[in-house]
Write a protein that holds these residues in place. Structure first.
Motif, PDB file in Angstrom:
ATOM      1  N   LEU A  73       0.715  -1.357  -0.053  1.00 31.90           N
ATOM      2  CA  LEU A  73      -0.112  -0.371   0.001  1.00 31.90           C
ATOM      3  C   LEU A  73       0.905   1.129  -0.060  1.00 31.90           C
ATOM      4  O   LEU A  73       0.451   2.303  -0.560  1.00 31.90           O
ATOM      5  N   PHE A  74       2.055   1.406   0.655  1.00 28.88           N
ATOM      6  CA  PHE A  74       2.591   2.603   0.728  1.00 28.88           C
ATOM      7  C   PHE A  74       4.451   2.038   0.967  1.00 28.88           C
ATOM      8  O   PHE A  74       4.655   1.977   2.138  1.00 28.88           O
ATOM      9  N   PRO A  75       4.798   1.540  -0.010  1.00 30.43           N
ATOM     10  CA  PRO A  75       6.340   1.401  -0.050  1.00 30.43           C
ATOM     11  C   PRO A  75       7.172   2.184   0.734  1.00 30.43           C
ATOM     12  O   PRO A  75       7.992   1.400   1.356  1.00 30.43           O
ATOM     13  N   PRO A  76       7.195   3.413   0.726  1.00 31.73           N
ATOM     14  CA  PRO A  76       8.253   4.115   1.402  1.00 31.73           C
ATOM     15  C   PRO A  76       8.232   3.774   3.019  1.00 31.73           C
ATOM     16  O   PRO A  76       9.468   3.540   3.475  1.00 31.73           O
ATOM     17  N   LEU A  77       7.304   3.702   3.564  1.00 34.15           N
ATOM     18  CA  LEU A  77       7.163   3.365   4.851  1.00 34.15           C
ATOM     19  C   LEU A  77       7.123   1.640   5.381  1.00 34.15           C
ATOM     20  O   LEU A  77       7.707   1.129   6.058  1.00 34.15           O
ATOM     21  N   PHE A 113       0.993   2.899  10.244  1.00 33.64           N
ATOM     22  CA  PHE A 113       0.808   4.088   9.486  1.00 33.64           C
ATOM     23  C   PHE A 113       1.039   4.042   7.795  1.00 33.64           C
ATOM     24  O   PHE A 113       0.344   4.833   7.053  1.00 33.64           O
ATOM     25  N   ALA A 114       1.733   3.027   7.524  1.00 27.98           N
ATOM     26  CA  ALA A 114       1.727   2.835   6.072  1.00 27.98           C
ATOM     27  C   ALA A 114       0.566   2.244   5.459  1.00 27.98           C
ATOM     28  O   ALA A 114       0.136   2.754   4.510  1.00 27.98           O
ATOM     29  N   ILE A 115      -0.204   1.329   6.101  1.00 25.28           N
ATOM     30  CA  ILE A 115      -1.605   1.161   5.813  1.00 25.28           C
ATOM     31  C   ILE A 115      -2.594   2.164   5.575  1.00 25.28           C
ATOM     32  O   ILE A 115      -3.441   2.271   4.823  1.00 25.28           O
ATOM     33  N   LEU A 116      -2.312   2.960   6.571  1.00 22.41           N
ATOM     34  CA  LEU A 116      -3.409   4.120   6.529  1.00 22.41           C
ATOM     35  C   LEU A 116      -3.028   5.121   5.700  1.00 22.41           C
ATOM     36  O   LEU A 116      -4.106   5.768   4.857  1.00 22.41           O
ATOM     37  N   ILE A 117      -1.901   5.463   5.651  1.00 25.28           N
ATOM     38  CA  ILE A 117      -1.255   6.370   4.401  1.00 25.28           C
ATOM     39  C   ILE A 117      -1.975   5.757   2.919  1.00 25.28           C
ATOM     40  O   ILE A 117      -2.418   6.472   2.085  1.00 25.28           O
ATOM     41  N   GLY A 118      -1.716   4.496   2.799  1.00 28.17           N
ATOM     42  CA  GLY A 118      -1.963   3.845   1.551  1.00 28.17           C
ATOM     43  C   GLY A 118      -3.326   3.897   1.088  1.00 28.17           C
ATOM     44  O   GLY A 118      -3.891   4.135   0.129  1.00 28.17           O
ATOM     45  N   LEU A 119      -4.230   3.596   2.404  1.00 33.08           N
ATOM     46  CA  LEU A 119      -5.726   3.420   2.045  1.00 33.08           C
ATOM     47  C   LEU A 119      -6.211   4.780   2.062  1.00 33.08           C
ATOM     48  O   LEU A 119      -6.979   5.088   1.266  1.00 33.08           O
ATOM     49  N   ILE A 121      -4.628   7.269   0.350  1.00 31.70           N
ATOM     50  CA  ILE A 121      -4.186   7.796  -0.770  1.00 31.70           C
ATOM     51  C   ILE A 121      -5.189   7.081  -2.113  1.00 31.70           C
ATOM     52  O   ILE A 121      -5.916   7.628  -2.729  1.00 31.70           O
ATOM     53  N   ILE A 122      -5.550   5.677  -1.726  1.00 39.12           N
ATOM     54  CA  ILE A 122      -6.678   5.078  -2.535  1.00 39.12           C
ATOM     55  C   ILE A 122      -8.051   5.799  -2.517  1.00 39.12           C
ATOM     56  O   ILE A 122      -8.547   5.863  -3.247  1.00 39.12           O
ATOM     57  N   TYR A 123      -8.448   6.028  -1.505  1.00 43.19           N
ATOM     58  CA  TYR A 123      -9.640   6.780  -1.041  1.00 43.19           C
ATOM     59  C   TYR A 123      -9.947   8.073  -1.840  1.00 43.19           C
ATOM     60  O   TYR A 123     -10.544   8.408  -2.616  1.00 43.19           O
ATOM     61  N   ILE A 124      -8.502   9.012  -1.806  1.00 40.83           N
ATOM     62  CA  ILE A 124      -8.750  10.175  -2.178  1.00 40.83           C
ATOM     63  C   ILE A 124      -8.673   9.963  -3.609  1.00 40.83           C
ATOM     64  O   ILE A 124      -9.523  10.814  -4.664  1.00 40.83           O
ATOM     65  N   TYR A 125      -7.968   9.011  -4.310  1.00 38.67           N
ATOM     66  CA  TYR A 125      -7.802   8.769  -5.755  1.00 38.67           C
ATOM     67  C   TYR A 125      -9.306   8.373  -6.379  1.00 38.67           C
ATOM     68  O   TYR A 125      -9.740   8.944  -7.341  1.00 38.67           O
ATOM     69  N   ALA A 126      -9.961   7.675  -5.369  1.00 35.36           N
ATOM     70  CA  ALA A 126     -11.057   6.941  -5.817  1.00 35.36           C
ATOM     71  C   ALA A 126     -12.219   8.170  -5.844  1.00 35.36           C
ATOM     72  O   ALA A 126     -13.159   8.213  -6.807  1.00 35.36           O
ATOM     73  N   LEU A 127     -12.101   8.876  -4.915  1.00 33.61           N
ATOM     74  CA  LEU A 127     -13.147  10.123  -4.623  1.00 33.61           C
ATOM     75  C   LEU A 127     -13.046  11.127  -5.662  1.00 33.61           C
ATOM     76  O   LEU A 127     -14.120  11.723  -6.127  1.00 33.61           O
ATOM     77  N   PHE A 128     -11.716  11.520  -5.868  1.00 34.55           N
ATOM     78  CA  PHE A 128     -11.692  12.725  -6.638  1.00 34.55           C
ATOM     79  C   PHE A 128     -11.082  12.796  -8.306  1.00 34.55           C
ATOM     80  O   PHE A 128     -10.749  13.535  -8.944  1.00 34.55           O
ATOM     81  N   MET A 129     -10.946  11.273  -8.673  1.00 33.86           N
ATOM     82  CA  MET A 129     -10.419  11.224 -10.030  1.00 33.86           C
ATOM     83  C   MET A 129     -11.319  10.366 -10.826  1.00 33.86           C
ATOM     84  O   MET A 129     -12.369   9.949 -10.893  1.00 33.86           O
TER      85      MET A 129
END
Length: 129
Positions: A73-77, A113-119, A121-129
């Motif tokens: 979900l969020f590779p950096p972390l 934190f990585a899972i929450l950030i990844g989810l 990002i997916i939520y924002i992408y699905a909501l606004f794209m």
């Protein structure tokens, strides 16, 4: 032929400054003879005993499944969490319980934190794209 008799001083140590007899072991603290292989002494380790069930009860969790999800979900972390998962595993293996629990806590927080950030990002992408 009669047997040869040993000289009178055969058992006595050589005089100071005299070369040692052939085949005689070197004196303690003396440098090795020319061409001789240096004696390598490796310290013997005691045989590693397997961990007892009591020790295995102290194992700190390494959150491997959460870490895999965090990497997806969020590779950096998530990759940092992989490092701490490995350190937790090593500390558990070497019975270093304090280090294992410290690294386990770090792994857990990084995974969350990585899972929450990844989810997010997916939520924002699905909501606004």
């Amino acid at each position: 032929m009669p047997p040869k008799q040993a000289p009178a001083d055969a058992g006595a140590p050589p005089a100071a400054g005299a070369p040692p007899a052939a085949g005689a072991p070197p004196a303690a603290g003396a440098p090795p003879a020319a061409g001789a292989q240096p004696a390598t002494q490796t310290p013997e380790k005691p045989p590693k005993e397997p961990q007892t069930p009591e020790e295995m009860a102290f194992y700190a969790p390494n959150y491997l499944c959460l870490t895999i999800l965090a990497v997806l979900l969020f590779p950096p972390l998530g990759l940092i969490a992989v490092f701490f998962t490995y350190k937790t595993w090593q500390a558990n293996k070497n019975s270093q319980w304090e280090d294992a629990y410290i690294n386990s806590g770090r792994t857990g927080w990084l995974d969350v934190f990585a899972i929450l950030i990844g989810l997010g990002i997916i939520y924002i992408y699905a909501l606004f794209m």
